[in-house]
Structure formats: C-alpha cells, structure tokens
Design an enzyme around this catalytic site. Sequence first.
Site, mmCIF file in Angstrom:
data_model
loop_
_atom_site.group_PDB
_atom_site.id
_atom_site.type_symbol
_atom_site.label_atom_id
_atom_site.label_comp_id
_atom_site.label_asym_id
_atom_site.label_seq_id
_atom_site.Cartn_x
_atom_site.Cartn_y
_atom_site.Cartn_z
ATOM 1 C CG HIS A 139 34.720 112.275 34.536
ATOM 2 N ND1 HIS A 139 34.279 110.973 34.549
ATOM 3 C CD2 HIS A 139 36.043 112.223 34.733
ATOM 4 C CE1 HIS A 139 35.319 110.161 34.757
ATOM 5 N NE2 HIS A 139 36.395 110.897 34.859
ATOM 6 C CD1 TRP B 78 30.651 111.646 37.630
ATOM 7 C CD2 TRP B 78 30.151 112.947 39.388
ATOM 8 N NE1 TRP B 78 29.817 110.934 38.455
ATOM 9 C CE2 TRP B 78 29.495 111.712 39.545
ATOM 10 C CE3 TRP B 78 29.970 113.924 40.361
ATOM 11 C CZ2 TRP B 78 28.683 111.431 40.645
ATOM 12 C CZ3 TRP B 78 29.163 113.651 41.466
ATOM 13 C CH2 TRP B 78 28.528 112.418 41.589
ATOM 14 C CG ASN C 193 25.341 101.830 49.117
ATOM 15 O OD1 ASN C 193 25.787 101.386 48.045
ATOM 16 N ND2 ASN C 193 25.613 101.267 50.279
ATOM 17 C CG PHE C 194 21.966 99.975 47.733
ATOM 18 C CD1 PHE C 194 22.613 98.746 47.706
ATOM 19 C CD2 PHE C 194 21.696 100.550 48.968
ATOM 20 C CE1 PHE C 194 22.976 98.100 48.883
ATOM 21 C CE2 PHE C 194 22.057 99.917 50.159
ATOM 22 C CZ PHE C 194 22.700 98.682 50.105
ATOM 23 C CG LEU C 195 24.108 104.514 40.494
ATOM 24 C CD1 LEU C 195 22.786 105.123 40.057
ATOM 25 C CD2 LEU C 195 25.252 105.484 40.244
ATOM 26 C CB VAL D 8 21.205 101.674 35.267
ATOM 27 C CG1 VAL D 8 20.530 101.591 33.906
ATOM 28 C CG2 VAL D 8 21.065 103.077 35.857
ATOM 29 C CB THR E 216 32.480 103.818 48.175
ATOM 30 O OG1 THR E 216 31.331 102.951 48.230
ATOM 31 C CG2 THR E 216 32.879 104.229 49.578
ATOM 32 C CG LEU F 98 26.439 99.378 55.012
ATOM 33 C CD1 LEU F 98 24.979 99.361 55.429
ATOM 34 C CD2 LEU F 98 27.253 98.393 55.853
HETATM 35 C C1 LIG Z 1 26.778 102.387 37.774
HETATM 36 C C2 LIG Z 1 25.683 102.424 36.729
HETATM 37 C C3 LIG Z 1 24.370 102.790 37.402
HETATM 38 C C4 LIG Z 1 26.024 103.516 35.722
HETATM 39 O O1 LIG Z 1 25.057 103.506 34.713
HETATM 40 P P1 LIG Z 1 25.502 103.471 33.174
HETATM 41 O O2 LIG Z 1 24.302 103.175 32.356
HETATM 42 O O3 LIG Z 1 26.667 102.549 33.076
HETATM 43 O O4 LIG Z 1 26.033 104.960 32.875
HETATM 44 P P2 LIG Z 1 25.191 106.224 32.369
HETATM 45 O O5 LIG Z 1 25.304 106.344 30.895
HETATM 46 O O6 LIG Z 1 23.803 106.222 32.901
HETATM 47 O O7 LIG Z 1 25.963 107.452 33.087
HETATM 48 C C5 LIG Z 1 27.318 107.664 32.920
HETATM 49 C C6 LIG Z 1 27.761 108.693 33.936
HETATM 50 O O8 LIG Z 1 27.570 108.144 35.243
HETATM 51 C C7 LIG Z 1 28.809 108.172 35.950
HETATM 52 N N1 LIG Z 1 28.934 106.985 36.787
HETATM 53 C C8 LIG Z 1 29.104 105.710 36.404
HETATM 54 N N2 LIG Z 1 29.214 104.908 37.477
HETATM 55 C C9 LIG Z 1 29.117 105.699 38.549
HETATM 56 C C10 LIG Z 1 29.158 105.460 39.919
HETATM 57 N N3 LIG Z 1 29.334 104.238 40.419
HETATM 58 N N4 LIG Z 1 29.010 106.485 40.753
HETATM 59 C C11 LIG Z 1 28.831 107.743 40.274
HETATM 60 N N5 LIG Z 1 28.797 108.037 38.969
HETATM 61 C C12 LIG Z 1 28.934 107.025 38.120
HETATM 62 C C13 LIG Z 1 29.847 108.153 34.850
HETATM 63 O O9 LIG Z 1 31.073 108.631 35.335
HETATM 64 C C14 LIG Z 1 29.227 109.036 33.794
HETATM 65 O O10 LIG Z 1 29.380 110.396 34.136
HETATM 66 P P3 LIG Z 1 30.611 111.256 33.495
HETATM 67 O O11 LIG Z 1 30.327 111.387 32.029
HETATM 68 O O12 LIG Z 1 30.611 112.560 34.217
HETATM 69 O O13 LIG Z 1 31.863 110.476 33.738
HETATM 70 C C15 LIG Z 1 25.531 101.062 36.006
HETATM 71 O O14 LIG Z 1 26.695 100.823 35.255
HETATM 72 C C16 LIG Z 1 25.297 99.906 36.952
HETATM 73 O O15 LIG Z 1 24.182 99.699 37.402
HETATM 74 N N6 LIG Z 1 26.374 99.120 37.261
HETATM 75 C C17 LIG Z 1 26.296 97.994 38.158
HETATM 76 C C18 LIG Z 1 26.129 98.447 39.570
HETATM 77 C C19 LIG Z 1 27.192 99.429 39.995
HETATM 78 O O16 LIG Z 1 28.350 99.326 39.666
HETATM 79 N N7 LIG Z 1 26.753 100.429 40.780
HETATM 80 C C20 LIG Z 1 27.622 101.434 41.337
HETATM 81 C C21 LIG Z 1 28.133 100.944 42.628
HETATM 82 S S1 LIG Z 1 29.289 102.097 43.278
#
Ligand SMILES: CC(C)(COP(=O)(O)OP(=O)(O)OC[C@H]1O[C@@H](n2cnc3c(N)ncnc32)[C@H](O)[C@@H]1OP(=O)(O)O)[C@@H](O)C(=O)NCCC(=O)NCCS
Length: 434
Positions: free
Chosen positions: A48, A51, A182-184, A186, A218, A434
Amino acid sequence: MTDNNSPPGSPKVNPDHNSEANPLPKDDSSLENIVRRFQDSMSLAKKHKFWETQPVGQFKDVGDTSLPEGPIEPPTPLSEVKQEPYNLPSPYEWTTCDMDSEETCNEVYNLLKNNYVEDDENMFRFNYSKEFLRWALRPPGYYKSWHIGVRAKTSKKLVAFITGVPARIRVRDEVVKMAEINFLCVHKKLRSKRLAPVMIKEVTRRVHLENIWQAAYTAGVVLPTPITTCQYWHRSLNPKKLIDVGFSRLGPRMTMSRTIKLYKLPDQPATPGFRKMELRDVPAVTGLLRNYLSQFVVSPDFDENDVEHWLLPTEDVVDSYLVESPKTHDITDFCSFYTLPSSILGNQNYSILKAAYSYYNVSTKTPLLQLMNDALIVAKKKDFDVFNALDVMRNESFLKELKFGPGDGQLHYYLYNYRIRNALRTSELGLVLL
Ligand SMILES: CC(C)(COP(=O)(O)OP(=O)(O)OC[C@H]1O[C@@H](n2cnc3c(N)ncnc32)[C@H](O)[C@@H]1OP(=O)(O)O)[C@@H](O)C(=O)NCCC(=O)NCCS
C-alpha cells in the site's frame, strides 16, 4: 485491494444472501469466488504505497502486543502544519464546498449519485439525498473547510469530493477529538490516477489545522489495518420488489406468495408507549444512549447537542422512536434508523431502492427483539423496501430471529493515528458511520 470503485463485496448495498427464506446459494467454486478469495488472501501481503506512509496500524505490526495503545504520532506544533494545500495535477483545483448553497449541494449530490459506492455486481449505487448530505455534513461545530471538492480548472466541473466532520470518540476510557471522514469519491473517468491519496492528505492537513490529530472512517476495501470488520444484514420489507430488482432471490421451494407471507409484519408497533422522539426527549435520550454506549470499546461521546442533531427525527433522513412508560412516563427504550436509498441501475420497472439503516438502539425495559420488530413495522409503514443492520453493538441478538439475512460484503472500520492493540469483536463496537 483493488483500486476500482467497487469494494470487494461492497457491504452497503449487497443482495440478501443466505437468508433462510431466499438464499442466494454461495457457489464457492465459481471463478468469481475463487478470484475473490485469492485477492483477499493477497491483500495482507499487498503493498500500500500510500497507506504504508501514514500513521495507521501497519500489517507488519499485527499481533505485536508490545506496541502501546493510543496515538501513533504525537501532535506537531500548529505552526509546523503545512499552510498551503497539497498540489493537485495541473488540470485540477481545490474548492471548498459550501453545503448551504443550493447550487453546490446539487453538484455534490450529482457527483455522488453518479460516481459513489456500488455493489460488486454494479446493480445498485448509493443515492444520498441532498437533505441527508446537509445533515451528515453540518453537525455541531462542523468546519466548512473540511468539505473539500476538486474541480476541473477549465470547465469548473466538480470531479472529486472528500469530507470530515468533528466528533468526540471514546476509546476505552479516553475521549478523543476526531474527524469522521466520509464521502471520498473520484469521478469514474479519473480513477486510478492517485488522486485519492492527495485528497486524503489534504483533508488530514485541514483537520490538523484545527488541532485535531485522529480520525475514524470505514471502507469496503481492506487497508492497513481494520480495528474490526463488520457484516451487513438485510431484512426484506418488500420482498417482491427486492426479488424483481435482483437484490434477493426466491429461496428454493419458496413461492412468491409464501415469501411475502414470511416477511409480513403487523400493522402497528406492539409496545405500549412506542412513539416518535420529540425535542423534549433530548435529555432523556442522551442519558439512555450515554449509559448504553459506555459498554462498548469504541463509541461516540454524545452530548445533548449531538443527540439533537444526530437523532431528532428529520423527514426522509433520520427516524427515531422511543418507549415512554405509560405508567411512569420514563423513557426506557430507543431505536433509530437513517434513510439511504440506492439507485437501481438498468432496471425497467424500478429506479430507487428505499433502504433504512439501523443507527443507534437502546433497550432497558422492552426486549431489544421486540423494539427492533417495532422499528421494522414503522419502516414498513414508511414504505422502505429493506431494513439493513450491521452486526455491531447488541445487534446479533435480534438479526436471525427477525429474519435478517447476511449480506456478502464487509465493512471495515479504521482509526487514523490511533493504535488499538487487538482487533475488536464487532459486538465491542458502538459506532455507526453514515
Ligand atoms: C475510492 C476512490 C475515491 C479511490 O480512487 P481511485 O481512483 O480508485 O484510487 P487512486 O488511484 O486515486 O488511489 C489509490 C489509493 O487510494 C487508496 N484507497 C482506495 N479506496 C480507498 C478508500 N475507500 N479509503 C481509503 N483509501 C482508499 C488505495 O488503497 C490506494 O492507496 P495504497 O496504494 O496505499 O493502497 C474511487 O475508487 C471511488 O470514488 N470509488 C467509488 C466511491 C467509493 O468507493 N468511495 C469510498 C467509500 S469508503
């Protein structure tokens, strides 16, 4: 973990697997399951890159009981916190999302509606309402600066989002100021470009600027390192619709009419004195809740302001009921659930799945089973299709008996910059995010 948008077995919107009435038989030999088991077994060994650089429990330290519980890193002097935002790739810019603005709230709503969490099979996607987002993001003492968006510089389109809200979280005897993240999200077209780590670092920086050094969050994906891993359970309220949209399946030797009968509920709650919570109940509910939550290892430290915000009923956002003793007028029991619909993707007949999520429930006089059955009854009357609950707190004591079936996804809970020596049992967790 996979860097896609669909966390393995996304727990929040998963179909009703394995319930007695409508088991989706788990075919362990299917390619999908073999791949998933392989990925799960690999995730502990996986690098990771982001992380591993953060103050979180690391996989290599799992089982090392010599490490102390508590903050992993001490706070730094505020003057040493980076004053400028992190750099984004040049086509993008930071924006602070003013959730009071109808226009901004709409933009956030639409970004999430189209790009937020989906189940594994991409059949459902969370559809948090605007009122819900305003409620979730503006609790007592909230910081506007923690509602962070990313826009495309040229079009100004909102393409990513992450939020924090302040909370006091108790870990054993210690009440710690934290951010709940929350609400991450992309935008689907900008995935896998490492935007998420920049967003997480930026929200962390803004949290540090408020002299707060811990966070709770979470995720459906395995990251270093969960404090516990929960499972969602689903109770069908409208089995016909759930089956029609592919959320659940008709069990073997079950007909639709037998299934409908199985899940039928009485028209009215059974408990005398069961009624909606009102403003005047805030002190009594706060007392009940504080006392109840004190038995768990991790829980929020709610005061009356928090209870008024988080638990006083808000139409189509959060519902709360309590039992007022008809004799003494004491408030003896409490239950609540929040409203989180999901879009149904690509179904001819239905576009929205109306789901209630169990929130905080306290029983002192009414058996929890009866209290939750009353919660199911009022949720059904409010036209919810399904009632979801995690296996946290005392929930395991009613799930099977009230005909909840286990979902197939998991929800992992994490703390940032706070080490817990051993993972918790789900029943030791008193926190619902949430
Ligand atoms: C979650 C999300 C923002 C990640 O973005 P992405 O474009 O897939 O991933 P990126 O290339 O920007 O970044 C990857 C890194 O983010 C981390 N990451 C991915 N999802 C994560 C999450 N939910 N929480 C924290 N970190 C997360 C990955 O572990 C990776 O880090 P690592 O190399 O240390 O493992 C995107 O997939 C998304 O919007 N998904 C739908 C909504 C969602 O699932 N949101 C999270 C709700 S908990």
